[in-house]
Design an enzyme around this catalytic site. Structure first.
Site, PDB file in Angstrom:
ATOM      1  N   ASN A 218      37.927  50.402  53.503  1.00  0.00           N
ATOM      2  CA  ASN A 218      37.658  49.804  54.806  1.00  0.00           C
ATOM      3  C   ASN A 218      36.906  48.487  54.669  1.00  0.00           C
ATOM      4  O   ASN A 218      37.486  47.413  54.810  1.00  0.00           O
ATOM      5  CB  ASN A 218      36.873  50.776  55.686  1.00  0.00           C
ATOM      6  CG  ASN A 218      36.980  50.436  57.164  1.00  0.00           C
ATOM      7  OD1 ASN A 218      37.168  49.288  57.542  1.00  0.00           O
ATOM      8  ND2 ASN A 218      36.855  51.433  58.026  1.00  0.00           N
ATOM      9  N   ASP A 219      35.622  48.558  54.385  1.00  0.00           N
ATOM     10  CA  ASP A 219      34.809  47.342  54.337  1.00  0.00           C
ATOM     11  C   ASP A 219      35.317  46.326  53.321  1.00  0.00           C
ATOM     12  O   ASP A 219      35.211  45.117  53.535  1.00  0.00           O
ATOM     13  CB  ASP A 219      33.355  47.704  54.014  1.00  0.00           C
ATOM     14  CG  ASP A 219      32.747  48.609  55.070  1.00  0.00           C
ATOM     15  OD1 ASP A 219      33.059  48.406  56.261  1.00  0.00           O
ATOM     16  OD2 ASP A 219      31.992  49.527  54.706  1.00  0.00           O
ATOM     17  N   VAL A 220      35.890  46.796  52.213  1.00  0.00           N
ATOM     18  CA  VAL A 220      36.305  45.887  51.140  1.00  0.00           C
ATOM     19  C   VAL A 220      37.600  45.157  51.458  1.00  0.00           C
ATOM     20  O   VAL A 220      38.059  44.329  50.672  1.00  0.00           O
ATOM     21  CB  VAL A 220      36.454  46.654  49.804  1.00  0.00           C
ATOM     22  CG1 VAL A 220      35.123  47.254  49.388  1.00  0.00           C
ATOM     23  CG2 VAL A 220      37.536  47.719  49.886  1.00  0.00           C
TER      24      VAL A 220
END
Length: 466
Positions: free
Chosen positions: A395-397
């Protein structure tokens, strides 16, 4: 020769530890690296038992009991723990190393004659510094690792817990620790001084990690790894144990280097990491209003059709894959795609998962060929030539906001450029934000298709469709 034998054996163990680190630098040699480390540790333990030759039966019984207390539950836990819980396990083990350093420092302080460091109340200057540093770093490692474990295990919220004037409190505690160490070295060697030194170190360990958000946990793990090594090295000087000094220095320095690499991968300040002053005030910025923008939703059949007709597919694994234990189903899906003539590669972000190398280990467990797995800097440019980016649980990456939104808490963090692929297939349970608490702008791109559901089940359904 007999007098020098322990020193020679400790040197041999130290060389094996260095070879272990060398082996662990690459997936192809990691198994050999683990074996070197295990053999080195066995030699170190056997040498310690050899040194006990003239200490009497009681010492042998105590050491055997200590080994059993550590080895039996350690082996049981290591065999039972799932890969998804490996970060918690590492944090827990770090805490034990820290507490061991504290207990040894206190043993040396209370019985200095037994350790050859002086008399009660008159400990040698150098030894007082060594045991003070060992106790302080060990206490910080223990309490910090406990908080990291609770956050990773879900017993404590992964969101930052911001305390008022925390920087001033940490600075004051740091100065107190330095004052207590100075008092220990200048003759004020009462047990109350050493007790307050230990308590202050425990407290600052808690305060350093509590404000750090979940997205920064991979860096915290590597940082605490470094702390545990320096704690062990400090106690090694007190015990005059060369193997402990070398091993602690290896762990401390390698952990510091890893922390630096992780900081570069997350656009964090290395100094801020060491002092625990990161991931705090900004981490709450990701919380916003409830998301109402529409997304394009697809099925396993849609995904199978798109990927079967692609030339190149880049798979981006994340923590969601680990939670679902989807690596084997993913490998089966990739094999089927390759049978259809599709080129398949895997893109690994430095902080994907909850600890460094988390995704690499899972893919290796599923027997994904090492030459198909690439780090961010080696594959990021290839997304422009990929027909499909298959994001499974990351997600964040993959959030483009890290490159465009200066108000985002992850702004400046290098991310995988998955949005440049022809089509992005995003496997996720729901629209919930990632561990950083930030909504992923990739969900709402025109070339993104959301595949909602359990990652393992979704891969299995795609396999059936293929």
């Amino acid at each position: 020769m007999g007098e020098n034998l322990p020193a020679l054996l400790y040197i041999a163990a130290s060389i094996l530890f260095i070879l272990a680190l060398r082996g662990l630098s690459s997936p192809e040699t990691s198994r050999a690296g683990n074996r070197f480390g295990m053999i080195g540790m066995a030699i170190a333990i056997a040498t310690t038992l050899f040194v006990l030759e003239n200490k009497g039966l009681g010492a042998w019984v105590l050491v055997a009991l200590a080994i059993a207390i550590g080895a039996v539950p350690g082996a049981y836990i290591a065999r039972r723990v799932p890969m998804t819980a490996m970060p918690q396990l590492v944090a827990a083990f770090h805490s034990l190393v820290g507490m061991a350093a504290v207990l040894i420092a206190w043993a040396a302080f209370l019985a200095p004659r037994a350790f050859g460091v002086g008399e009660p109340g008159h400990i040698h200057l150098q030894s007082a510094l060594e045991m003070s540093l060992g106790a302080a770093i060990g206490a910080i490692t223990f309490s910090g690792s406990v908080i990291a474990f609770l956050k990773l295990n879900g017993n404590m919220s992964g969101k930052p817990i911001i305390l008022p004037a925390r920087h001033a409190i940490n600075l004051g505690l740091g100065l107190l620790i330095l004052i207590f160490i100075g008092m220990m070295m200048t003759g004020e060697q009462s047990w109350t001084t050493f007790l307050w030194l230990t308590i202050a170190s425990f407290i600052i360990g808690f305060l350093l990690i509590i404000p750090i958000g979940g997205a920064d946990m991979p860096v915290v793990i590597s940082m605490l790894n470094s702390y545990s090594g320096w704690a062990a090295a400090g106690i090694g000087f007190t015990l005059e144990n060369m193997a402990l000094i070398v091993t602690g220095a290896l762990v401390g320095s390698s952990g510091a280097i890893l922390s630096y690499i992780m900081c570069k991968g997350m656009n964090r300040s290395f100094i801020s990491v060491i002092l625990g002053g990161f991931g705090g005030e900004d981490a709450s910025a990701g919380a916003g209003a409830e998301e109402t923008r529409p997304v394009k939703q697809g099925s396993a059949e849609d995904a199978a059709f798109i990927m079967k007709n692609a030339r190149k597919v880049i798979v981006v694994p994340g923590y969601g894959m680990a939670v679902a234990q989807a690596q084997h189903a993913l490998k089966e899906m990739a094999d089927l795609l390759k049978e259809h003539g599709v080129e398949v590669k895997y893109a690994i972000h430095p902080v994907a998962g909850r600890m460094p190398g988390h995704m690499n280990v899972l893919l290796a467990e599923a027997h994904v060929p090492y030459d198909e797995v690439f780090e961010l800097e080696d594959i990021n440019a290839e997304f422009r030539t990929a027909d499909v980016a298959f994001v499974i649980g990351a997600n964040d990456v993959t959030n483009p906001a890290a490159k465009t939104d200066k108000a985002s808490p992850i702004y400046g963090m290098p991310v995988l450029d998955v949005e440049n692929a022809g089509t992005v297939l995003f496997v996720k349970r729901s629209m919930a934000s990632g561990y950083a608490g930030v909504q992923n702008e990739l969900f709402f791109r025109d070339n993104t298709m959301m595949l909602f559901g359990d990652a393992k089940k979704m891969c299995e359904e795609i396999v059936k469709a293929l």
